[in-house]
Enzyme design. Sequence first.
Site, PDB file in Angstrom:
ATOM      1  N   ALA A   1       3.633   2.724   8.162  1.00 12.67           N
ATOM      2  CA  ALA A   1       4.671   1.991   7.442  1.00 12.67           C
ATOM      3  C   ALA A   1       5.877   1.721   8.343  1.00 12.67           C
ATOM      4  CB  ALA A   1       5.092   2.796   6.220  1.00 12.67           C
TER       5      ALA A   1
ATOM      6  N   THR B   1       0.848  -1.192   0.000  1.00  9.95           N
ATOM      7  CA  THR B   1       0.000   0.000   0.000  1.00  9.95           C
ATOM      8  C   THR B   1       0.883   1.242   0.000  1.00  9.95           C
ATOM      9  OG1 THR B   1      -1.649  -1.190   1.304  1.00  9.95           O
ATOM     10  CG2 THR B   1      -1.796   1.221   1.316  1.00  9.95           C
TER      11      THR B   1
ATOM     12  N   ALA C   1     -12.926   8.216   3.710  1.00  9.39           N
ATOM     13  CA  ALA C   1     -11.653   8.063   4.450  1.00  9.39           C
ATOM     14  C   ALA C   1     -11.975   7.852   5.924  1.00  9.39           C
ATOM     15  CB  ALA C   1     -10.782   9.304   4.247  1.00  9.39           C
TER      16      ALA C   1
ATOM     17  N   VAL D   1      -6.327  11.119   9.111  1.00  9.69           N
ATOM     18  CA  VAL D   1      -5.086  11.436   8.408  1.00  9.69           C
ATOM     19  C   VAL D   1      -5.306  11.528   6.891  1.00  9.69           C
ATOM     20  CG1 VAL D   1      -2.661  10.836   8.294  1.00  9.69           C
ATOM     21  CG2 VAL D   1      -4.028  10.023  10.185  1.00  9.69           C
ATOM     22  N   ILE D   2      -5.979  10.531   6.324  1.00  6.29           N
ATOM     23  CA  ILE D   2      -6.161  10.529   4.867  1.00  6.29           C
ATOM     24  C   ILE D   2      -7.055  11.693   4.442  1.00  6.29           C
ATOM     25  CG2 ILE D   2      -7.223   9.259   2.931  1.00  6.29           C
ATOM     26  CD1 ILE D   2      -6.139   6.691   4.153  1.00  6.29           C
TER      27      ILE D   2
ATOM     28  N   HIS E   1      22.072  27.458  14.748  1.00  4.29           N
ATOM     29  CA  HIS E   1      21.262  28.673  14.589  1.00  4.29           C
ATOM     30  C   HIS E   1      21.508  29.275  13.214  1.00  4.29           C
ATOM     31  CE1 HIS E   1      19.243  32.420  15.568  1.00  4.29           C
ATOM     32  NE2 HIS E   1      20.276  33.050  15.018  1.00  4.29           N
TER      33      HIS E   1
ATOM     34  N   VAL F   1     -22.471  10.679   7.542  1.00  8.15           N
ATOM     35  CA  VAL F   1     -23.050  10.595   6.201  1.00  8.15           C
ATOM     36  C   VAL F   1     -23.973   9.389   6.178  1.00  8.15           C
ATOM     37  CG1 VAL F   1     -22.506  10.159   3.775  1.00  8.15           C
ATOM     38  CG2 VAL F   1     -21.110  11.756   5.098  1.00  8.15           C
TER      39      VAL F   1
END
Length: 461
Positions: free
Chosen positions: A316, A42, A266, A179-180, A440, A233
């Site tokens: 992952a 994936t 999602a 997240v998606i 810096h 939904v």
Amino acid sequence: MSDIYDILVIGGGPGGYNCAIRAGQLGLKVACIEGRGALGGTCLNVGCIPSKALLHSSEMYETAGKDFAGLGIKAELELDLPTMMGAKEKTVDALTKGIEFLFKKNKVEYIQGFGKITAPGKVEVDGKVYAAKNIVIATGSEVATLPGIDIDETRIVSSTGALSLSEVPGKLLVIGAGVIGLELGSVWRRLGSEVTVVEYLPHILPGMDGEIQKQATRMFKKQKVKFELGRKVTGVTKTGSGLNVTTEAAAGGKPKDIAADVVLVAIGRRPFTDKLGLDKLGVTTDKRGFVATDHFKTNIEGIWAIGDCTTGPMLAHKAEEEAVAVAELIAGKAGHVNYDVIPGVIYTNPEIACVGQTEEELKEAGIPYKSGKFPFMANSRARANHETDGFVKILAHADTDEILGAHMIGKGVSEMIAEVALAMEFKAASEDIARTCHAHPTCSEAVRQAAMDVEKWAMQM
Ligand code: FAD
Ligand code: NAI
């Protein structure tokens, strides 16, 4: 050499391919079975990599249109979506081929086809049976669907379809502010879509630190993402060339319709173990279908499982950690995963990154903690880059000062979180970061200042 493999890995994603490579490095006879026709799972094919490629190019497009003029750069802007998609596909292709090269380099055999475990130690692929001392299940996950909403990957899409739309939707409705939803919603908003996100819960990004949720909501709203929080939904109907999305309050109530051109579902992912024959073998799964494991071992001797098809974060790098650990355990070494230090990153703009426990989790567990916080507005590099949104927060144990968590929102925090993860792996105190010299001007000075703020001696705010 014997025909019996030390390890047969089923699945060629980050779990599977890393397990096979590590086993090859350790001198084991190993093969990796993959059914999708390309290695990388994936993540490389329809996940991490194509999404990050589109996040990068869409961000450049938006920056060029929005910020260049103020920096004295004049440019004429035109979106060439086929080329943008082509660049993404080139990246994916190069990386998946790269794994084939790594397999050859580490003497991993690549078997193409879907594997079915016919008995402990036996895997069948396209009618041929392979024998192994150990089988590692790394078959990953698939999109979770909503009853009555049929994904056609053109108008009603999962993440896979949303990574390959052939034109920019006028109105994109996203179901799920996880997240998606936020990453791919960001891609299409930057390219010109009007984006509405419908989320069942009263807030976005479940599981993240509360302060980050609030700040992220403010920032996405500033970018004109519309949120319908606390709503679900209930149906999507096709209306000629458009879609009508019916929603209602999570607790039930009067329906409200929203028009859209494309709907992205999602709402999470579920384990993918359909083709393995686990039922017949008696491999235990939990009620959501995740393969039950104890230190990666299933209940059947010689069968192991790692990655998204097991419990834990569907990431992952979590799969990769488990991959290395299981290969090492099979090779007789001390494979181990520290689940307390698995960072999570959301690659929106600004990025969001976290590691360890949230304030809410510490409160619930009754762990005494101190908190230090530093805004990017007070960081000189962020000011020079005109990227001042966000902050770094570090949580440390009130008595021992051991770092317990870090939560960041801002440009580039996906890279900054590694510093805190490393510190946590070494069981560092916040003072260790506070007394480490940081170059810096860098944005990572904000991490140091947040660590200083744990003991209230941050000097730059
Ligand atoms: P997978 O990557 O799903 O691989 C499993 C493989 O097994 C698949 O290729 C499948 O074809 C194969 N397979 C299944 N059954 C069989 C069988 N019987 N025989 C042979 N082969 C089989 N995670 C991150 O950490 N960072 C990100 O930025 C990120 N972005 C993402 C973006 C999107 C849009 C999505 C959908 C996911 C993202 N993820 C990200 C999650 C990440 O992709 C997964 O956590 C990761 O791929 C899991 O690795 P895995 O090896 O367990 O499974
Ligand atoms: P998610 O679990 O992150 O978010 C799903 C969201 O949908 C939740 O907020 C949930 O409350 C909401 N939801 C569920 N049912 C709903 C409904 N009926 N109506 C409205 N809202 C509903 O899942 P997501 O975004 O699909 O991602 C799946 C997995 O992929 C995640 O576990 C994530 O770890 C991984 N991933 C990781 C990325 C990264 O590390 N950057 C990027 C993309 C995915």
